[in-house]
Scaffold this motif. Structure first.
Motif, PDB file in Angstrom:
ATOM      1  N   CYS A 150       0.918  -1.184   0.065  1.00  0.00           N
ATOM      2  CA  CYS A 150      -0.044  -0.060  -0.093  1.00  0.00           C
ATOM      3  C   CYS A 150       0.817   1.277   0.067  1.00  0.00           C
ATOM      4  CB  CYS A 150      -0.874   0.112   1.129  1.00  0.00           C
ATOM      5  SG  CYS A 150      -2.303  -1.339   1.452  1.00  0.00           S
ATOM      6  N   TYR A 151       2.107   1.156   0.473  1.00  0.00           N
ATOM      7  CA  TYR A 151       3.062   2.429   0.558  1.00  0.00           C
ATOM      8  C   TYR A 151       4.349   2.066   0.392  1.00  0.00           C
ATOM      9  CZ  TYR A 151       5.282   6.162   3.026  1.00  0.00           C
ATOM     10  OH  TYR A 151       6.286   7.233   3.463  1.00  0.00           O
ATOM     11  N   VAL A 152       5.286   2.725  -0.250  1.00  0.00           N
ATOM     12  CA  VAL A 152       6.698   2.492  -0.484  1.00  0.00           C
ATOM     13  C   VAL A 152       7.254   3.638   0.174  1.00  0.00           C
ATOM     14  CG1 VAL A 152       8.398   1.813  -2.073  1.00  0.00           C
ATOM     15  CG2 VAL A 152       6.172   1.088  -2.463  1.00  0.00           C
ATOM     16  N   ASN A 154       9.893   6.608   0.914  1.00  0.00           N
ATOM     17  CA  ASN A 154      10.781   7.312  -0.038  1.00  0.00           C
ATOM     18  C   ASN A 154      12.336   7.354   0.509  1.00  0.00           C
ATOM     19  OD1 ASN A 154      10.548   9.187   1.934  1.00  0.00           O
ATOM     20  ND2 ASN A 154       9.948  11.021   0.841  1.00  0.00           N
ATOM     21  N   ASP A 155      12.277   6.448   1.160  1.00  0.00           N
ATOM     22  CA  ASP A 155      13.927   6.280   1.614  1.00  0.00           C
ATOM     23  C   ASP A 155      14.950   5.708   0.793  1.00  0.00           C
ATOM     24  OD1 ASP A 155      16.219   5.492   3.296  1.00  0.00           O
ATOM     25  OD2 ASP A 155      14.914   4.306   4.772  1.00  0.00           O
ATOM     26  N   SER A 156      16.042   6.368   0.226  1.00  0.00           N
ATOM     27  CA  SER A 156      17.200   6.005  -0.758  1.00  0.00           C
ATOM     28  C   SER A 156      17.667   4.798  -0.177  1.00  0.00           C
ATOM     29  CB  SER A 156      17.736   7.144  -1.184  1.00  0.00           C
ATOM     30  OG  SER A 156      18.597   7.587   0.285  1.00  0.00           O
ATOM     31  N   ALA A 157      17.822   4.544   0.933  1.00  0.00           N
ATOM     32  CA  ALA A 157      18.656   3.356   1.471  1.00  0.00           C
ATOM     33  C   ALA A 157      17.657   2.033   1.691  1.00  0.00           C
ATOM     34  CB  ALA A 157      19.369   3.738   2.871  1.00  0.00           C
ATOM     35  N   LEU A 158      16.482   2.155   1.230  1.00  0.00           N
ATOM     36  CA  LEU A 158      15.330   1.141   1.610  1.00  0.00           C
ATOM     37  C   LEU A 158      16.027  -0.309   1.026  1.00  0.00           C
ATOM     38  CD1 LEU A 158      12.740   0.326   2.457  1.00  0.00           C
ATOM     39  CD2 LEU A 158      11.788   0.807  -0.152  1.00  0.00           C
ATOM     40  N   SER A 159      16.629  -0.387  -0.155  1.00  0.00           N
ATOM     41  CA  SER A 159      17.145  -1.564  -0.609  1.00  0.00           C
ATOM     42  C   SER A 159      18.310  -2.410   0.076  1.00  0.00           C
ATOM     43  CB  SER A 159      17.523  -1.427  -2.249  1.00  0.00           C
ATOM     44  OG  SER A 159      18.514  -0.252  -2.258  1.00  0.00           O
ATOM     45  N   SER A 160      18.838  -1.464   0.921  1.00  0.00           N
ATOM     46  CA  SER A 160      20.098  -2.074   1.801  1.00  0.00           C
ATOM     47  C   SER A 160      19.742  -2.329   3.062  1.00  0.00           C
ATOM     48  CB  SER A 160      21.265  -0.973   1.723  1.00  0.00           C
ATOM     49  OG  SER A 160      20.686   0.109   2.421  1.00  0.00           O
ATOM     50  N   GLN A 161      18.399  -2.201   3.217  1.00  0.00           N
ATOM     51  CA  GLN A 161      18.018  -2.677   4.750  1.00  0.00           C
ATOM     52  C   GLN A 161      17.436  -4.209   4.725  1.00  0.00           C
ATOM     53  OE1 GLN A 161      15.039   0.164   6.298  1.00  0.00           O
ATOM     54  NE2 GLN A 161      16.336   1.761   5.256  1.00  0.00           N
TER      55      GLN A 161
END
Length: 164
Positions: A150-152, A154-161
């Motif tokens: 439902c929501y993504v 806008n954290d640019s480091a999301l893929s590294s978490q």
């Protein structure tokens, strides 16, 4: 005489109203399934798996349930008439809760009576769900909805978490 007719009419209305309320309650005192399932507004074809139904058996019918069977003649007849296959428990390793509520008084969920199956007949999902609901064997019967994000953020480091 007119007063007697009015009184009789009022009594009839009250009796009909009361019998309608009791008709919605099964032997265990719980409210029965609504007999007319309707797909929620805004749900489209990609939001659920076609011809797949999830049901939760009422607790009083636990004795007729096993890992891949529900031993009820009406269920078996309907299940075979729609070309039902793949009946499985959704949570096969889940045990029956030992208590109804936890320490805080919150009701515990019993996942041990939830089944999923699909069918091959050319019958709409809504109509099929309504047929199973009419058996009064289930707490609920519903489509297998596909979860969507439902929501993504806008954290640019999301893929590294890693935890996400």
């Amino acid at each position: 005489m007119l007063k007697l007719k009015k009184l009789f009419t009022i009594i009839i209305i009250i009796v009909i109203s009361i019998s309608g309320v009791f008709a919605q309650i099964n032997k265990s005192g719980s409210k029965l399934l609504e007999s007319h399932f309707k797909m929620p507004d805004g749900i489209k074809a990609g939001d659920y798996i076609e011809k797949t139904i999830i049901v939760k058996v009422l607790p009083q019918f636990r004795s007729i349930c096993s890992a891949d069977k529900i031993e009820n003649p009406f269920f078996k007849t309907l299940y075979s008439s729609i070309g039902g296959n793949g009946l499985v428990k959704k949570f096969p390793h889940t045990k029956v809760p030992e208590r109804l509520v936890n320490e805080r008084g919150e009701h515990l969920a019993d996942l041990s009576l939830i089944y999923e199956f699909n069918y091959t007949a050319n019958v709409s999902l809504e109509k099929t769900i309504n047929k199973f609901a009419a058996l009064q064997l289930f707490e609920y019967a519903e489509p297998h909805y596909i979860p969507h994000v439902c929501y993504v953020p806008n954290d640019s480091a999301l893929s590294s978490q890693y935890a996400l």
